[in-house]
Design an enzyme around this catalytic site. Structure first.
Site, PDB file in Angstrom:
ATOM      1  N   GLN A 127       0.797  -0.948   0.058  1.00  0.00           N
ATOM      2  CA  GLN A 127       0.316  -0.498  -0.204  1.00  0.00           C
ATOM      3  C   GLN A 127       0.897   1.136   0.302  1.00  0.00           C
ATOM      4  O   GLN A 127       1.871   1.174   0.728  1.00  0.00           O
ATOM      5  CB  GLN A 127      -1.412   0.013   1.716  1.00  0.00           C
ATOM      6  CG  GLN A 127      -1.748   0.754   1.465  1.00  0.00           C
ATOM      7  CD  GLN A 127      -2.027   1.906   2.535  1.00  0.00           C
ATOM      8  OE1 GLN A 127      -0.956   2.845   2.145  1.00  0.00           O
ATOM      9  NE2 GLN A 127      -2.316   2.157   3.372  1.00  0.00           N
ATOM     10  N   SER A 130       1.860   6.884   2.181  1.00  0.00           N
ATOM     11  CA  SER A 130       2.506   7.455   3.085  1.00  0.00           C
ATOM     12  C   SER A 130       3.621   8.685   2.451  1.00  0.00           C
ATOM     13  O   SER A 130       4.118   7.563   1.399  1.00  0.00           O
ATOM     14  CB  SER A 130       2.920   7.671   4.743  1.00  0.00           C
ATOM     15  OG  SER A 130       1.352   7.223   5.338  1.00  0.00           O
ATOM     16  N   SER A 162       5.637  -1.452   3.757  1.00  0.00           N
ATOM     17  CA  SER A 162       5.513  -2.034   4.113  1.00  0.00           C
ATOM     18  C   SER A 162       5.556  -3.240   3.237  1.00  0.00           C
ATOM     19  O   SER A 162       5.185  -3.713   2.292  1.00  0.00           O
ATOM     20  CB  SER A 162       4.724  -2.716   5.169  1.00  0.00           C
ATOM     21  OG  SER A 162       4.608  -2.244   6.639  1.00  0.00           O
ATOM     22  N   GLU A 245      -8.401  -1.788   6.649  1.00  0.00           N
ATOM     23  CA  GLU A 245      -7.754  -2.336   8.333  1.00  0.00           C
ATOM     24  C   GLU A 245      -8.586  -2.947   8.860  1.00  0.00           C
ATOM     25  O   GLU A 245      -9.559  -3.199   9.841  1.00  0.00           O
ATOM     26  CB  GLU A 245      -7.848  -1.336   9.047  1.00  0.00           C
ATOM     27  CG  GLU A 245      -5.825  -0.481   8.277  1.00  0.00           C
ATOM     28  CD  GLU A 245      -5.540   0.273   9.162  1.00  0.00           C
ATOM     29  OE1 GLU A 245      -5.632   1.352   9.183  1.00  0.00           O
ATOM     30  OE2 GLU A 245      -4.189   0.072   9.892  1.00  0.00           O
ATOM     31  N   GLU A 368      -1.317  11.612  18.872  1.00  0.00           N
ATOM     32  CA  GLU A 368      -2.022  12.517  19.135  1.00  0.00           C
ATOM     33  C   GLU A 368      -2.636  12.513  18.024  1.00  0.00           C
ATOM     34  O   GLU A 368      -4.367  13.563  17.899  1.00  0.00           O
ATOM     35  CB  GLU A 368      -0.950  13.504  18.404  1.00  0.00           C
ATOM     36  CG  GLU A 368       0.155  14.091  19.846  1.00  0.00           C
ATOM     37  CD  GLU A 368       1.248  13.407  19.624  1.00  0.00           C
ATOM     38  OE1 GLU A 368       1.171  13.120  19.286  1.00  0.00           O
ATOM     39  OE2 GLU A 368       1.782  13.685  20.556  1.00  0.00           O
TER      40      GLU A 368
END
Lengths: 399, 371, 399, 371
Positions: A127, A130, A162, A245, A368
């Protein structure tokens, strides 16, 4: 109130267990292998075996090679499989997130071409969302796709991918229009990871390991037919991926209260009242997390949709892990600085997890971001003020 | 009220910072980090000796600068800021202070000038396994002239020329000075959480040693030595914590998410404010430790312990939340956050972890209250 | 590094001490009086005595009846005075914040009329900024002033006003123009608290006490000549008032590590290792705060401007107090719930401060506001996004 | 997997909430708060008895509803939400469970039906001064037929008709049932941090009492009783914590500062997220306690302790940060935040504070591990 399976669940568990016992060894019965290449072959073989016996994707419809099972059966399968030395890692993201996205948004050709091969363990997926400058703010990504005839030309960089080095395909989120606000200019593609222009470099992590990758795209060409969803609809597609997920069903990230209690008992520090109070706090938090998963499973078992309670998971476990490891090291005093598995109590697991814990507090949503998610999605509090909401992407400040 | 360093001391700090930022920049640290065979930066160490810093708190009669402990505190903070990969603490805190505290004139005149000259690297060997070493139950023994036993880990043990060894002698404990070129010394390099500092296991087999102080005074001398070292290490921790806050601040201002610097988020603002509060609490307690150290004040036990506890907490918090502030970047090998996280842990457990010093602090408060 | 006075400081301290010894009793030499009315008279008398001896306002120029002293002399005076049973409370805000504002922004007539009388203890002042809907966001206040000839007519409500019931005058921040952004429509006035239309009501606090007031203004008329600063410049004036808050020089808000240590020793719980570690943390924090004030005083003593380090104060002390009181109560177990001074260890100070601590975390800036202030003013991080920045006040959402 | 209350139990919870929101609204609580002579709401207590709730876990043969402990847990949470100012816990947890646990058939048949009928108010008298009462060193004595000594504080001691007294008998301890209309009973009202619940000092002077269980079994019976009570109190705490979070959420959404609801600030969002995490941890541990309580599981000691520790922490955090979220308004008498803060403290120290239960928890884990 009980912790028992329903008769149907018990029957499925027995069936799963019999299948697992036939093919695998229980965890801990042999030392874990560190052979990465062989691991991949074993994982492919195990995936094939599962698929042939309809244990590969429990909840998928039979049409796609699944079992058409319930969410609860999926949980039970996960619980049972995790008790064995099952080499599942390389397929988790592909079958859990990527291929379901292909099923949801791909053409019939895509589905025919990709789904069966992935399920049978012949092809592995990764995937690619990011980027170095787009972590918490994934939609701020910069990798560009420019249309050239029937093809798109991709340039840019992804990060924290990954399995990129052993993957055959990936789902790739890119920017196709920088003139519109950031969420609106994204498009999703299927990308062949083995083609020219795709370069995978392992990331050297702060912990010393190299489990993740950077992926560089240089003039990589993707046919428009490998687009998933409409041009500009990439964010909508990505949300479906992220929602897929898998429900986490166990897998502690490292040593917990039991391990540090064992260490303290063996080394004579269990009588320290300050340690005992901390131990109680750790136990309560760990139980809280474990039992909350039971509540979620109860909802699944009753055929209901689980509530938001499971969202507390990683906030608890990641900080918890860092605290436990830090305490264990401090109990070992100066000796605790040694990081050699053969010399250290508990094979230096406290030391190794100490270096891994900071990553766990970041990966898959920082503390956060997770608190923001609980505040906004669970409690219904307002979103942060978004200064970039309506701004065209190319006019956004990015430091 | 004069609770601050003097202008001269601040000038020294400024000069030290300039020197260390030039000579001990991160590439120097990473040379040691990335080379398993390198336990320190020899080049930097040589320059530090040339600067005369090793003699800062050594009397002029032994070749030192004859300055005081306040100047040492100032240097310690600067060393901590840059994670200087040299055996400064092992030599200039542990060995120097042990010799000054309990060495005979002969020992002082032998050792101290060679420390100043950079010919000697020290180390402190007390730990023998998990847990804080208890002078009452050591396995390493001293028979009046030789030491036998195993010490693990010993910071800078692989490169040291001399060790201060805490050993059992008769029914008590003694501090023993051991020349590591002597007979029966075996060294094994250790991997640790902080590869920017060398560590070793040292085994002594009837290795000649000279007792520092009287037989059996080791426990008391060791306590005094630890109090002194604790203040200096606290300043190193303070330096590291201050630098970690600066890093977090700088990154949060330059990193954009959602169209503005992440530093504009209250989650980040309040995290950094917490760091600041902890760092100021640490700084004030460190100053008090420095005052007690430099004046041999009777408040030394609680002052040293409070400085150590506050600075350990500040550096721990700043180093871990600095990684968190950096997000994914902070978890890469190339970004320096993890070096501070690693060093924070090393400094926290060296010379006794936070639990040890909290207990020392409360005991000191009890004794004061009883007196 | 030392904790000694300079010779000049020592001389001033001796002078101050001699004066104090002549007029007051050392703290603790007699039980504290609970007589509120008498307290006010005593405070006025003490203020007069101080003023006559040039100890009233150490740093004020002699022109205004001050001593023309240094900031360090002011600290020394505060340290010494706090060792005596000095009834200073009613004058702290007036002379510390209000009258300096009059001196800075008032006309010559104002200064002649008000300064001397305040200094001599004849008139008491209060500060009227906060409102029920304007706490952290003071500039969002709603009390209106409408011009009527040479006068302004005031309507609205202030809150959390210390000493309003015994004050003669106040400085009053009101909105004179709701059509401009909130900071720009404010104006500051001097208000006579004894005139018709001013109603003071004590607030019943959560802790049970009634130390603060609400003040209601109903058609209160103020001559334009009692305006401080320009119309619309009230926020600028208010910032000067707030900057004049005195450097805190001691005065612990309640029991600290020493008190709980004494309790634990007397009741046999000092051997509990968990308690000991907490005690160490409390000591370190309390020392950190105390020693930080010494650093500030050092800067003053050297004639320098102190750094921002003193800003850590209330964040530490307020949370600290709540934690210590909570721990003391929990150590007392079920017995700790009793709140009777004559029955309880330490005269129930832990119980009473337990109820006071939540207020301390809010008064004079909440924990959250103080962290924002450290982040913005000390560390230089960006301000929060202000959605109301340029909005006319009357178009602002206010719930 | 069936780790949740049943539909019937959830229905009961819903009905109880409706009833209590109507009958035990804040004005009812404030009547007791503001009237020093009022130790509970008699009207509400009468209605609760009429609802049959006092007999929830009392067998049908003694006039109860014969439901189980899960139903009691459900009711406890609802009582905790509204701060019900009635002696429910004293009667339906302490007294009822003590009698069920160790009362003779005669005692059960005497006491339990009168509890169901609302004729009896219970209380639990163990504390004798600062610190957790230790069965081995009690000052209050039982001589086989009468009790003598002073218990302080006793929740609902001023209004109770019957007390469960932990007393010394010979070299051991016993649990004794005392009819407070008997001879030699003196009651003194106490001011406490939570004036919405009555408290008293009870002095016994040869007051007749009946032992529950065998002589000297008191310590063990008391432990068992405390485990049961702990789970029920934990549900009350959970109810209070949940309500405090709801209050903080509602206020932060309606309170505007800087032109928008304060709920939009990360400082508030993350504070409330923390509350939520603690509350969910508490809820899950409470569920486990309920399961153990309702099944007499061998895991009861650790389950009860974990529920109690988690719920105490959750209510403490939620109640204090609820005030903080309310700002100045939260510190006024008229706003209800302080009522939850007060109740949180009372429930945290009743039946043993967090330190007591953390130690019980670790001991249970040790025993489990040793077994």
């Amino acid at each position: 109130m009980d912790f028992n399976d329903t008769p149907e669940e018990a029957a499925f568990r027995a069936e799963a267990r019999a299948f697992l016992e036939k093919h695998l060894k229980p965890k801990g019965s042999a030392p874990a292998s560190r052979d990465r290449v062989n691991m991949l072959e074993k994982a492919k073989a195990w995936q094939k075996t599962k698929a042939e016996n309809k244990f590969a994707q429990i909840t998928w419809p039979e049409e796609w090679g699944g079992r058409g099972g319930t969410a609860m059966q999926n949980v039970i399968w996960g619980q049972e499989e995790s008790k064995f030395d099952a080499p599942t890692g390389p397929f988790a993201i592909g079958l859990g997130m990527c291929v379901p996205t292909v099923i949801a948004f791909g053409s019939d050709e895509h589905k025919k071409r990709y789904v069966q091969k992935a399920l049978m363990g012949e092809e592995i997926w990764c995937q690619l969302f990011s980027e170095p400058s787009a972590g918490s703010d994934v939609a701020g990504l910069k990798t560009r796709a420019v249309k050239d005839g029937d093809e798109w030309v991709i340039n840019g960089q992804k990060v924290w991918t990954s399995g990129a080095h052993y993957s055959d395909f990936g789902i790739l989120l890119v920017r196709t229009d920088p003139k519109v606000p950031k969420h609106k200019g994204l498009t999703m593609f299927i990308v062949n990871m083995k083609q020219p222009g795709v370069e995978v470099r392992p990331i050297h992590q702060a912990s010393g390991g190299r489990e993740f990758n950077e992926v560089y795209f240089t003039d990589v060409r993707i046919p428009d037919s490998d687009r998933l969803g409409d041009v500009g609809a990439g964010w909508k597609v990505a949300l479906v991926t992220l929602m897929n997920e898998r429900l986490a069903v166990g897998g502690s990230p490292g040593p917990d209260w039991a391990e540090i209690m064992e260490y303290a008992r063996d080394h004579g520090t269990l009588s320290d009242q300050a340690f005992r109070e901390k131990l109680a706090d750790w136990y309560v938090a760990a139980q809280g997390y474990k039992l909350t998963k039971f509540r979620t499973q109860t909802a699944l078992s009753r055929g209901q949709t689980p509530g938001p309670e499971n969202s507390i998971g990683k906030i608890i476990t990641a900080n918890h892990l860092q605290d436990i490891c830090n305490s264990a090291i401090e109990m070992q005093d100066h000796y605790g600085i040694i990081n050699e598995t053969d010399r250290m109590p508990a094979d230096a697991i406290f030391q190794q997890s100490f270096m891994w814990a900071p990553g766990l507090r970041i990966a898959g949503g920082t503390d956060e971001i997770l608190k923001n998610i609980i505040a906004e999605r669970v409690l219904g509090l307002p979103q942060d003020v978004r200064v970039d909401k309506d701004l065209p992407f190319d006019q956004m400040k990015s430091g | 009220m004069n609770f601050d360093f003097s202008e001269d001391q601040k000038f020294l700090a400024g000069e030290a910072r300039k020197f260390l930022e030039a000579e001990s920049a991160i590439p120097v640290v990473r040379e040691v980090l990335n080379d398993d065979d390198k336990a320190y930066s020899e080049a930097l160490w040589k320059k530090i000796a040339e600067m005369g810093w090793l003699g800062t708190a050594i009397p002029e009669e032994q070749g030192g600068l004859g300055l005081g402990m306040l100047e040492m505190c100032v240097l310690a903070e600067e060393m901590g800021r840059v994670l200087a990969p040299v055996p400064f603490s092992s030599t200039a805190y542990y060995l120097t202070e042990a010799v000054k505290l309990a060495g005979s004139d002969e020992v002082k005149n032998d050792i101290l000038p060679r420390i100043v000259a950079g010919e000697i690297i020290g180390c402190y060997a007390a730990s023998e396994g998990p847990g804080h070493p208890d002078p009452a139950s050591l396995k390493t023994t001293f028979d009046g002239s030789t030491v036998s036993g195993t010490k693990i880990p010993v910071t800078d043990g692989g490169i040291a020329t001399h060790a201060v060894v805490l050993a059992k002698e008769g029914s008590g404990a003694s501090l023993v000075l051991v020349d590591l070129s002597g007979a029966g010394v075996t060294r094994k390099t250790l991997s640790t959480l902080d590869p920017t500092r060398g560590h070793a296991e040292l085994t002594f087999d009837k290795t000649p040693g000279i007792r520092l102080g009287a037989a059996g005074d080791g426990a008391s001398l060791n306590d005094q030595l630890m109090d002194k070292v604790a203040v200096l290490l606290a300043f190193e921790q303070l330096g590291g914590a201050s630098r970690a806050l600066e890093m977090a601040k700088a990154y949060s201002l330059e990193r954009y998410a959602f169209g503005r610097p992440i530093a504009g988020n209250q989650a980040i603002k309040h995290k950094l404010a917490e760091m600041y509060v902890k760092n100021e609490v640490a700084r004030s307690n460190c100053f008090y430790g420095a005052w007690a150290l430099s004046t041999d004040a009777p408040e030394m036990p609680e002052a040293a312990a409070a400085a150590r506890v506050a600075a350990s907490e500040a550096f721990w918090y700043a180093s871990k939340e600095n990684i968190q502030t950096h997000g994914g970047m902070g978890f890469t090998w190339e970004v320096d956050c993890h070096l501070y996280y690693r060093r924070a842990k090393l400094l926290a457990v060296q010379a006794g972890g936070p639990k040890v010093w909290k207990e020392k602090l409360v005991r000191a408060l009890e004794q004061k209250n009883a007196a």
